[in-house]
Design a protein around this motif. Structure first.
Motif, short mmCIF file in Angstrom:
data_model
loop_
_atom_site.label_atom_id
_atom_site.label_comp_id
_atom_site.label_asym_id
_atom_site.label_seq_id
_atom_site.Cartn_x
_atom_site.Cartn_y
_atom_site.Cartn_z
N GLU A 28 0.84 -1.21 0.00
CA GLU A 28 0.00 0.00 0.00
C GLU A 28 0.87 1.26 0.00
OE1 GLU A 28 -3.05 0.06 -0.63
OE2 GLU A 28 -3.84 -1.89 -0.03
N ASN A 31 2.46 1.73 -3.41
CA ASN A 31 1.44 2.19 -4.34
C ASN A 31 1.13 3.67 -4.14
OD1 ASN A 31 -0.33 1.46 -6.53
ND2 ASN A 31 -2.02 1.76 -5.11
N PRO A 84 4.80 2.78 -7.29
CA PRO A 84 3.56 2.53 -8.03
C PRO A 84 3.72 1.60 -9.23
CG PRO A 84 3.69 4.83 -7.39
CD PRO A 84 5.03 4.20 -7.06
N VAL A 87 4.20 -2.00 -7.97
CA VAL A 87 2.94 -2.58 -7.49
C VAL A 87 2.05 -2.97 -8.67
CG1 VAL A 87 0.80 -2.10 -6.22
CG2 VAL A 87 3.00 -1.43 -5.24
N ALA A 88 1.99 -2.10 -9.68
CA ALA A 88 1.18 -2.42 -10.85
C ALA A 88 1.71 -3.67 -11.56
CB ALA A 88 1.16 -1.24 -11.81
N ASP A 92 -0.87 -6.06 -8.93
CA ASP A 92 -2.18 -5.81 -9.51
C ASP A 92 -2.81 -7.15 -9.89
OD1 ASP A 92 -4.00 -3.64 -10.86
OD2 ASP A 92 -3.76 -5.24 -12.35
#
Length: 131
Positions: A28, A31, A84, A87-88, A92
């Protein structure tokens, strides 16, 4: 306010320092574009992509690591900016779901469970066609 709301004002998040891997809170934070510090053990780190945006620290090095991050905003920003995208790419559901379904398909094949194989293959094909 929630913890996720608080992340937006954080510069650094310290996650797991003892267990040897990062957790959901680190995901989290990454992200949200926050620099993350955690203890990812050597064996696991070798399995992750080279762009893992987590600053390595353990209970013996956490003070030195935090001092370095606090004193070096460019280093913090380097790790924060990588979060980010990482994380993607790694967390994801588009990235994770096909791997989970492939594991289920493998298990269903081992048990020769034809009904499950058909259902899992259907969902796997559907997910792969969305990409």
């Amino acid at each position: 306010e929630t913890v996720l709301d608080e992340l937006e004002s954080a510069d650094i998040v310290v996650d797991q320092l003892i267990c040897g891997d990062y957790g959901l809170f680190a995901v989290e934070a990454m992200n949200a574009g926050v620099a993350v510090v955690a203890n990812v053990n050597r064996e696991l780190r070798m399995q992750y992509p080279n762009d893992l945006p987590i600053v390595q620290a353990d209970p013996n090095t956490i003070e030195r690591t935090l001092r370095e991050l606090i004193a070096n905003p460019e280093l913090r920003e380097k790790y924060a900016q990588g979060g980010p995208n990482y994380v993607a790419k790694m967390h994801d559901y588009h990235a994770v779901l096909p791997k989970v379904l492939e594991a289920y398909l493998f298990a269903a094949n081992l048990k020769n469970n034809k009904k499950s194989i058909i259902k899992i293959q259907y969902y796997l094909d559907k997910v792969k066609n969305e990409e």
